[in-house]
Design a protein around this motif. Structure first.
Motif, PDB file in Angstrom:
ATOM      1  N   GLU A  89      11.771  65.461  52.966  1.00  0.00           N
ATOM      2  CA  GLU A  89      12.245  64.607  51.894  1.00  0.00           C
ATOM      3  C   GLU A  89      12.173  63.150  52.326  1.00  0.00           C
ATOM      4  O   GLU A  89      12.045  62.847  53.513  1.00  0.00           O
ATOM      5  N   ARG A 134      12.075  65.678  47.440  1.00  0.00           N
ATOM      6  CA  ARG A 134      12.404  66.770  48.365  1.00  0.00           C
ATOM      7  C   ARG A 134      11.445  67.902  48.054  1.00  0.00           C
ATOM      8  O   ARG A 134      11.452  68.472  46.974  1.00  0.00           O
ATOM      9  N   TYR A 135      10.588  68.221  49.029  1.00  0.00           N
ATOM     10  CA  TYR A 135       9.610  69.286  48.857  1.00  0.00           C
ATOM     11  C   TYR A 135      10.224  70.635  49.232  1.00  0.00           C
ATOM     12  O   TYR A 135      11.236  70.702  49.934  1.00  0.00           O
ATOM     13  N   LYS A 136       9.577  71.708  48.801  1.00  0.00           N
ATOM     14  CA  LYS A 136      10.041  73.066  49.133  1.00  0.00           C
ATOM     15  C   LYS A 136      10.078  73.284  50.639  1.00  0.00           C
ATOM     16  O   LYS A 136      10.869  74.071  51.137  1.00  0.00           O
ATOM     17  N   SER A 137       9.232  72.566  51.372  1.00  0.00           N
ATOM     18  CA  SER A 137       9.183  72.684  52.829  1.00  0.00           C
ATOM     19  C   SER A 137      10.432  72.110  53.499  1.00  0.00           C
ATOM     20  O   SER A 137      10.659  72.334  54.684  1.00  0.00           O
TER      21      SER A 137
END
Length: 142
Positions: A66, A60-63
């Motif tokens: 996922e 899961r990226y900060k953006s």
């Protein structure tokens, strides 16, 4: 939700290896499969039409993006074996220096034939890659 194009397919790994056109490339693929099974302790799973993966992780990226992806694996490509170490090879120069003849991309190691490399060093690289990946996202068995 994953937007990955490369997802588990449920295809038979043995049948895929048997379908590899070059007999020497298929023999190398069988050897890689045995090594990855031994080193990871995971059963292989086809990801897309041509990647054999061992283990998986959920990212899961900060953006907010996922998805799930293979933890490590390989593909017996026509020109070279592509060996995948996630999240990449940036911190493994000491291991790569001992490996033998290879080229690298961001998360791909390219090996023309296994006779060109030290398989014990490749095992060390697979272990190091899984350990590194697990510091970012927990690796799960397949």
């Amino acid at each position: 939700m994953s937007n990955n194009k490369t997802v588990p397919t449920g295809a038979d790994v043995g049948a895929f290896i048997d379908s590899v056109e070059s007999a020497s490339k298929a023999a190398d693929a069988r050897q890689l499969d045995a090594l990855f099974r031994k080193v990871t302790g995971f059963q292989p799973l086809m990801w897309g039409p041509s990647i054999i993966g061992y283990g998986q992780y959920h990212y899961r990226y900060k953006s907010g993006r996922e998805g799930d992806f293979l933890a490590t694996g390989f593909s017996p490509r026509k020109s070279a074996h592509s060996i995948y170490i996630m999240p990449g090879y940036a911190d493994f120069d000491d291991i790569l220096a001992r490996l033998g003849k290879h080229k690298i991309g961001k998360s791909c190691l390219y090996v023309n034939k296994l006779a060109d490399i030290d398989m014990d060093v490749l095992a060390d690289l697979i272990r190091a890659g899984l350990k590194d990946l697990n510091t970012y996202w927990p690796v799960q068995p397949t």
